[in-house]
Design a protein around this motif. Structure first.
Motif, PDB file in Angstrom:
ATOM      1  N   GLN A 106       0.840  -1.200   0.000  1.00 23.78           N
ATOM      2  CA  GLN A 106       0.000   0.000   0.000  1.00 23.78           C
ATOM      3  C   GLN A 106       0.873   1.247   0.000  1.00 23.78           C
ATOM      4  O   GLN A 106       0.618   2.198  -0.747  1.00 23.78           O
ATOM      5  CB  GLN A 106      -0.922  -0.009   1.228  1.00 23.78           C
ATOM      6  CG  GLN A 106      -1.899  -1.166   1.286  1.00 23.78           C
ATOM      7  CD  GLN A 106      -3.009  -1.080   0.250  1.00 23.78           C
ATOM      8  OE1 GLN A 106      -3.252  -0.023  -0.322  1.00 23.78           O
ATOM      9  NE2 GLN A 106      -3.674  -2.196   0.011  1.00 23.78           N
ATOM     10  N   GLU A 107       1.904   1.227   0.818  1.00 22.04           N
ATOM     11  CA  GLU A 107       2.840   2.348   0.875  1.00 22.04           C
ATOM     12  C   GLU A 107       4.262   1.929   0.508  1.00 22.04           C
ATOM     13  O   GLU A 107       5.095   2.764   0.190  1.00 22.04           O
ATOM     14  CB  GLU A 107       2.853   2.974   2.278  1.00 22.04           C
ATOM     15  CG  GLU A 107       1.496   3.476   2.752  1.00 22.04           C
ATOM     16  CD  GLU A 107       0.972   4.610   1.883  1.00 22.04           C
ATOM     17  OE1 GLU A 107       1.794   5.339   1.294  1.00 22.04           O
ATOM     18  OE2 GLU A 107      -0.265   4.763   1.805  1.00 22.04           O
ATOM     19  N   GLY A 108       4.556   0.632   0.582  1.00 23.38           N
ATOM     20  CA  GLY A 108       5.917   0.161   0.390  1.00 23.38           C
ATOM     21  C   GLY A 108       6.247  -0.230  -1.042  1.00 23.38           C
ATOM     22  O   GLY A 108       5.438  -0.086  -1.957  1.00 23.38           O
ATOM     23  N   ARG A 117       3.509   5.123 -10.025  1.00 24.49           N
ATOM     24  CA  ARG A 117       3.518   4.391  -8.759  1.00 24.49           C
ATOM     25  C   ARG A 117       2.889   3.005  -8.908  1.00 24.49           C
ATOM     26  O   ARG A 117       3.427   2.001  -8.440  1.00 24.49           O
ATOM     27  CB  ARG A 117       2.753   5.213  -7.709  1.00 24.49           C
ATOM     28  CG  ARG A 117       2.365   4.462  -6.441  1.00 24.49           C
ATOM     29  CD  ARG A 117       3.540   4.128  -5.592  1.00 24.49           C
ATOM     30  NE  ARG A 117       3.118   3.506  -4.329  1.00 24.49           N
ATOM     31  CZ  ARG A 117       3.854   2.651  -3.640  1.00 24.49           C
ATOM     32  NH1 ARG A 117       5.050   2.299  -4.075  1.00 24.49           N
ATOM     33  NH2 ARG A 117       3.413   2.144  -2.510  1.00 24.49           N
ATOM     34  N   SER A 118       1.750   2.937  -9.582  1.00 16.15           N
ATOM     35  CA  SER A 118       1.005   1.689  -9.693  1.00 16.15           C
ATOM     36  C   SER A 118       1.534   0.877 -10.875  1.00 16.15           C
ATOM     37  O   SER A 118       0.887   0.753 -11.914  1.00 16.15           O
ATOM     38  CB  SER A 118      -0.493   1.973  -9.880  1.00 16.15           C
ATOM     39  OG  SER A 118      -1.229   0.780  -9.937  1.00 16.15           O
ATOM     40  N   ALA A 119       2.740   0.318 -10.713  1.00 22.40           N
ATOM     41  CA  ALA A 119       3.377  -0.369 -11.835  1.00 22.40           C
ATOM     42  C   ALA A 119       4.463  -1.316 -11.350  1.00 22.40           C
ATOM     43  O   ALA A 119       4.944  -1.220 -10.219  1.00 22.40           O
ATOM     44  CB  ALA A 119       3.976   0.642 -12.805  1.00 22.40           C
ATOM     45  N   PRO A 162       9.086   5.332  -7.788  1.00 26.33           N
ATOM     46  CA  PRO A 162       8.051   4.991  -6.802  1.00 26.33           C
ATOM     47  C   PRO A 162       7.285   3.720  -7.135  1.00 26.33           C
ATOM     48  O   PRO A 162       6.458   3.270  -6.340  1.00 26.33           O
ATOM     49  CB  PRO A 162       7.129   6.207  -6.833  1.00 26.33           C
ATOM     50  CG  PRO A 162       7.318   6.803  -8.185  1.00 26.33           C
ATOM     51  CD  PRO A 162       8.755   6.562  -8.535  1.00 26.33           C
ATOM     52  N   ALA A 163       7.520   3.133  -8.320  1.00 28.43           N
ATOM     53  CA  ALA A 163       6.803   1.926  -8.736  1.00 28.43           C
ATOM     54  C   ALA A 163       6.803   0.894  -7.610  1.00 28.43           C
ATOM     55  O   ALA A 163       7.825   0.652  -6.973  1.00 28.43           O
ATOM     56  CB  ALA A 163       7.442   1.334  -9.989  1.00 28.43           C
ATOM     57  N   PRO A 183      15.008  -2.227   0.630  1.00 28.79           N
ATOM     58  CA  PRO A 183      15.204  -3.271   1.644  1.00 28.79           C
ATOM     59  C   PRO A 183      13.879  -3.912   2.044  1.00 28.79           C
ATOM     60  O   PRO A 183      12.851  -3.241   2.129  1.00 28.79           O
ATOM     61  CB  PRO A 183      15.837  -2.512   2.811  1.00 28.79           C
ATOM     62  CG  PRO A 183      15.374  -1.100   2.641  1.00 28.79           C
ATOM     63  CD  PRO A 183      15.292  -0.881   1.159  1.00 28.79           C
ATOM     64  N   ARG A 184      13.935  -5.221   2.270  1.00 28.92           N
ATOM     65  CA  ARG A 184      12.734  -5.926   2.714  1.00 28.92           C
ATOM     66  C   ARG A 184      12.479  -5.587   4.178  1.00 28.92           C
ATOM     67  O   ARG A 184      13.364  -5.706   5.014  1.00 28.92           O
ATOM     68  CB  ARG A 184      12.916  -7.429   2.558  1.00 28.92           C
ATOM     69  CG  ARG A 184      11.642  -8.221   2.875  1.00 28.92           C
ATOM     70  CD  ARG A 184      11.951  -9.695   3.006  1.00 28.92           C
ATOM     71  NE  ARG A 184      12.403 -10.280   1.745  1.00 28.92           N
ATOM     72  CZ  ARG A 184      13.202 -11.339   1.686  1.00 28.92           C
ATOM     73  NH1 ARG A 184      13.660 -11.896   2.782  1.00 28.92           N
ATOM     74  NH2 ARG A 184      13.561 -11.831   0.516  1.00 28.92           N
ATOM     75  N   ALA A 185      11.268  -5.158   4.481  1.00 26.61           N
ATOM     76  CA  ALA A 185      10.926  -4.787   5.852  1.00 26.61           C
ATOM     77  C   ALA A 185      10.950  -6.024   6.744  1.00 26.61           C
ATOM     78  O   ALA A 185      10.659  -7.130   6.287  1.00 26.61           O
ATOM     79  CB  ALA A 185       9.553  -4.129   5.891  1.00 26.61           C
ATOM     80  N   PRO A 186      11.284  -5.878   8.039  1.00 28.55           N
ATOM     81  CA  PRO A 186      11.280  -7.020   8.952  1.00 28.55           C
ATOM     82  C   PRO A 186       9.889  -7.649   9.011  1.00 28.55           C
ATOM     83  O   PRO A 186       8.891  -6.950   8.931  1.00 28.55           O
ATOM     84  CB  PRO A 186      11.668  -6.405  10.296  1.00 28.55           C
ATOM     85  CG  PRO A 186      12.347  -5.117   9.966  1.00 28.55           C
ATOM     86  CD  PRO A 186      11.717  -4.638   8.705  1.00 28.55           C
TER      87      PRO A 186
END
Length: 605
Positions: A74-76, A460-462, A543-544, A602-605
């Motif tokens: 959604q944001e990431g 962004r939406s891509a 931002p994609a 980076p992959r979030a925890p």
């Protein structure tokens, strides 16, 4: 509006359209009449239904249709790798990449921080003619290509008994995939295992057959008949068969099914093995830490003489093929040799066949790429016997198509990417965005009059990437070797090649300037891992929501998987990677690119 125009419009044919360069093009009368006949309408006596004043209707997604989007996106943002499965090398495969290779590559990518692993379409092709290797020309999109089965992972496989080391070494050492030899070798061993009755309990297979129902039985029957017909000197496709075998409900086919019950069961067993191994690979990717996992690909159509058209004649159209109108890259247009879905046929079936197709491919996937996403709204139909440029667009019930796609996406918890390149109808991308259908953005094409579009201005939406299976690789683009290749195989003459070299020189200068603006001052003229990592980082800065890096670019290769517009002059869909999966992590370019992607996203925890 003339009578022919009104008749065409009343049956969903859009004969005037804007080409890629913006010019208005109109389909010839003869082609429109031929398409009307394909749709079962007499162009001389047919009465046109009422045509709306705002014809043609704009693309429109239903208000309540929204494809699944994971909470973390959604944001990431996230990144992943794409590969051509057939081209993977390993110390254990049989001359073609397989589902075990897929799992092992995914586990390596997950360790580096990737959230998905994308592959070419895995659809069933023609076992009777394995050299028909294009994954985008499937026999049936609802089933899998058995050549991807990892035979050494099948329960009941006996290495000392089943393995032909000499043949296996030859298959593995070949630079290109020898589909015919791979097929002969794999199917011989799999038949032996099946005859021995080895493997997991019968009940699991029986449950798979029962759940898959009549579509699986008809697909297996098609393959059995196809192999028999090819052995008699006919083609693998049903249009070349003797008339009695062209009807799946006819007595000749019923008698064949009774006489060849073991072969039909074998074909169903292959599908069970393939589905089981693909599911295992998907599970291993998730367990390795990928938040999306397996990213599959859906071809835009099927072969006109394959299992899908044989099994249900009402769903596809005979007498027309789909393709693309003329553009600056293909001035004569393109005919893809694929049968179009029948708009009235899928509607009459309550969209159940479309739903079943989505459900089958999303059984194990966390993401799906829809090739030529504009097919949700319209497709360019070319009537048989006409040149590729003499077609017209035919409309599809987009609202219902998108609603079904969204429902299956939500139920499967799988995000959807629509490949929206080429001639895109006005308003289509807005509706994609409204339905959570991600677009597809390629670095080479993200340009404006000032050069490359800065990454912060990308959509962004891509899903964003450097290139795809149909474009040149980054190394070839940077060095210009793709221009030389096109000159050698006849796609360019010397004048066109020289013009392209001059254009490329400017584009390369602009790319270097873009890298320098983003702080990557070490990028220079020569192609190396610094340039590869820099361009990928540039794309990753966008931002994609998703970024994908293809294996050919991770290894710095100049050969691309497919050169559009070629058949025999380039080894399309056959090239293997030059290193094995076990050696990948030692390749400097791959290490540099993946480290850069992981730092940028980076992959979030």
């Amino acid at each position: 509006m003339a009578d022919l125009d009104r008749l065409a419009a009343g049956h969903g044919i859009v004969r005037s359209y804007h080409a890629l360069d913006g010019t208005l093009t109109r389909a010839p009368d003869e082609a429109v009449r031929a398409l009307l006949k394909v749709l079962g309408v007499d162009p001389e006596t047919g009465q046109p239904p009422p045509v709306p004043a705002d014809w043609p209707p704009p693309p429109e997604a239903p208000q309540d249709a929204a494809c699944y989007l994971p909470e973390f996106l959604q944001e990431g943002r996230a990144w992943g790798i794409t590969c051509q499965l057939y081209g993977l090398r390993s110390g254990r495969n049989w001359g073609i990449g397989d589902f075990e290779d897929l799992a092992r590559l995914g586990e390596m990518a997950a360790r580096k921080g990737a959230d998905f692993l994308g592959v070419n379409p895995l659809h069933a092709l023609f076992l009777a003619e394995p050299q028909k290797a294009s994954p985008f020309s499937p026999s049936d999109r609802s089933f899998l290509n058995p050549l991807y089965i990892a035979v050494d992972q099948v329960e009941g496989f006996i290495p000392g008994h089943d393995l032909d080391e000499t043949a296996l070494n030859a298959l593995n050492e070949a630079v290109l995939v020898d589909y015919t030899a791979v097929s002969e070798h794999k199917l011989r061993v799999l038949r032996n295992i099946h005859r021995r009755g080895a493997g997991p309990s019968r009940s699991a297979f029986d449950a798979f057959v029962e759940a898959s129902g009549e579509p699986l039985r008809r697909y297996a029957l098609f393959e059995a008949v196809s192999l028999e017909m090819a052995g008699r000197g006919y083609g693998a496709g049903w249009m070349s068969w003797p008339e009695p075998f062209r009807d799946p409900a006819g007595e000749a086919v019923a008698e064949f099914a009774r006489d060849h019950a073991d072969e039909v069961e074998f074909q169903m067993w292959l599908q069970w093995l393939a589905d089981r191994q693909l599911g295992t690979a998907a599970r291993r990717l998730r367990e390795a830490g990928m938040r999306i996992g397996l990213y599959l690909d859906l071809a835009v159509g099927t072969a006109p003489d394959g299992a899908a058209t044989w099994s249900d004649r009402s769903l596809t159209v005979v007498g027309a093929e789909i393709g693309a109108p003329p553009d600056m890259f293909n001035p004569a247009g393109q005919s893809w040799g694929l049968a179009p879905l029948s708009p009235s046929g899928i509607a009459a079936g309550g969209f159940a066949p479309v739903r079943r197709s989505y459900q089958s491919i999303l059984r194990h996937a966390g993401a799906l790429r829809i090739d030529h996403a504009m097919s949700l709204y319209r497709l360019f139909w070319i009537p048989a016997g006409f040149p590729a440029g003499a077609g017209a667009y035919v409309l599809y019930p987009m609202a219902d198509m998108l609603r079904v796609l969204a429902e299956v996406s939500q139920a499967s918890r799988a995000l959807i990417i629509g490949e929206d390149l080429g001639v895109v109808p006005e308003g289509f991308r807005h509706e994609m965005d409204r339905a959570n259908l991600l677009g597809y953005r390629i670095f080479y094409f993200e340009r404006d009059p000032n050069g490359f579009v800065p990454p912060e201005r990308w959509q962004r939406s891509a899903l964003a990437c450097v290139g795809s299976h149909d474009t040149t690789t980054l190394a070839a683009w940077w060095t210009g070797s793709d221009i030389q290749l096109r000159l050698e195989i006849g796609l360019f003459d010397e004048a066109a090649a020289q013009k392209e070299r001059e254009t490329r020189r400017r584009e390369k200068d602009q790319a270097i300037a873009a890298l320098h603006r983003c702080g990557m001052h070490e990028a220079g003229e020569a192609f190396d891992e610094t340039v590869a990592a820099g361009i990928h980082r540039l794309v990753a800065m966008a931002p994609a929501r998703l970024v994908a890096a293809q294996m050919e670019d991770l290894l710095g290769l100049t050969e691309q998987p497919n050169v559009p517009g070629t058949v025999d002059t380039h080894p399309n869909w056959r090239r293997k990677l030059p290193v094995t999966i076990e050696e990948l992590e030692e390749v400097p370019t791959l290490r540099a690119v993946l480290e850069g992607l992981s730092r940028e996203r980076p992959r979030a925890p």
